[in-house]
Design an enzyme around this catalytic site. Sequence first.
Site, mmCIF file in Angstrom:
data_model
loop_
_atom_site.group_PDB
_atom_site.id
_atom_site.type_symbol
_atom_site.label_atom_id
_atom_site.label_comp_id
_atom_site.label_asym_id
_atom_site.label_seq_id
_atom_site.Cartn_x
_atom_site.Cartn_y
_atom_site.Cartn_z
ATOM 1 N N ASN A 108 0.832 -1.197 0.000
ATOM 2 C CA ASN A 108 0.000 0.000 0.000
ATOM 3 C C ASN A 108 0.870 1.252 0.000
ATOM 4 O O ASN A 108 2.000 1.241 0.509
ATOM 5 C CB ASN A 108 -0.917 0.007 1.219
ATOM 6 N N VAL A 109 0.320 2.330 -0.514
ATOM 7 C CA VAL A 109 1.072 3.589 -0.593
ATOM 8 C C VAL A 109 0.453 4.661 0.301
ATOM 9 O O VAL A 109 0.825 5.830 0.200
ATOM 10 C CB VAL A 109 1.147 4.086 -2.057
ATOM 11 N N ASP A 110 -0.460 4.266 1.188
ATOM 12 C CA ASP A 110 -1.219 5.248 1.967
ATOM 13 C C ASP A 110 -0.544 5.701 3.253
ATOM 14 O O ASP A 110 -1.018 6.633 3.917
ATOM 15 C CB ASP A 110 -2.618 4.699 2.285
ATOM 16 N N HIS A 125 6.005 -0.011 -2.537
ATOM 17 C CA HIS A 125 5.612 0.739 -3.726
ATOM 18 C C HIS A 125 5.657 2.247 -3.511
ATOM 19 O O HIS A 125 5.100 3.002 -4.314
ATOM 20 C CB HIS A 125 4.213 0.308 -4.177
ATOM 21 N N CYS A 133 10.216 14.905 -8.549
ATOM 22 C CA CYS A 133 10.480 15.431 -9.882
ATOM 23 C C CYS A 133 11.299 14.408 -10.657
ATOM 24 O O CYS A 133 12.337 13.952 -10.188
ATOM 25 C CB CYS A 133 11.239 16.758 -9.804
ATOM 26 N N GLY A 224 -4.459 -9.340 3.647
ATOM 27 C CA GLY A 224 -5.201 -8.461 2.755
ATOM 28 C C GLY A 224 -4.624 -8.287 1.374
ATOM 29 O O GLY A 224 -4.781 -7.232 0.766
ATOM 30 N N SER A 225 -3.979 -9.299 0.837
ATOM 31 C CA SER A 225 -3.402 -9.194 -0.498
ATOM 32 C C SER A 225 -3.721 -10.436 -1.312
ATOM 33 O O SER A 225 -3.633 -11.555 -0.807
ATOM 34 C CB SER A 225 -1.885 -9.009 -0.430
ATOM 35 N N CYS A 268 -9.892 -9.058 7.469
ATOM 36 C CA CYS A 268 -8.588 -8.738 8.071
ATOM 37 C C CYS A 268 -8.753 -7.943 9.366
ATOM 38 O O CYS A 268 -8.153 -8.276 10.400
ATOM 39 C CB CYS A 268 -7.741 -7.921 7.104
#
Length: 277
Positions: A108-110, A125, A133, A224-225, A268
């Site tokens: 996750n990226v959160d 990730h 940039c 959860g995946s 989960c």
Amino acid sequence: MPPAIPEPDALPALRDWLDAHRAIFVLTGAGVSTNSGIPDYRGADGEWKRRAPITYQAFVQEPAMRARYWARSFVGWPVVERARPNRAHAALAGLEAQGKVSMLVTQNVDGLHDRAGHRRVIDLHGRIDQVVCLQCSNRLPRASVQALLAAEHPEWTTLAAGAAPDGDADLEGVDFGGFRPPACPDCNGLLKPDVVFFGENVPRPRVETAAEALHRSDAMLVVGSSLMVYSGFRFARMAHEAGLPLAILTRGVTRADDLATLKLHADCEATLAAVAA
């Protein structure tokens, strides 16, 4: 492949499994964050729920696709910004505090594991709350980029849309032609969320650090995946090849079901919260 243990029996099975291991490598996916209001990409059958996300190549090479991405992300970002860790994040942080978790790797990226107080986290990730940039490598907080976009596109601030994974938004019938993607304030280069897009490789140091942590562990837990993406599946395969017990807690099928020694078909958050309690 072991038979999937149904929800009513998942809690005692997971408790017994956790008790049997002292250093657990944890890999989490979108199912950990859905109860925090962030949608996932795939259904219980492992198939896409919606069109696949933008690729790195399209983002970099196609101005129209880049404008579409940033417009949707501008509308969808507040969902991620407002999201709070749920009981699954808290339970995993609690297991780490007890010394049970050797490393947590999240797809996750959160950033919710970090906000829940988890200390040893590898954001495989990347993090969507940062922007990079592509020309000068300057990094900016997403909040500052959001403010810049709001100032340049005030007419977009009142748009409502359905939430989509990773800060995306379901905008239909909208003309993205007038939306100007943000530019780097230092060099005017292309700005991109500091996350790994499809078609882009996970940075090698992250993979190596995670693999080293896995080999220092005595078991692996997936939460959860579906593991349909190779970047996460590779660790399940490494665990299997190293002879480590592999437990999977999620609803639906996963790419590693044939490798698992324990498969728990359960929610989960509810299951981990009950373990923590």
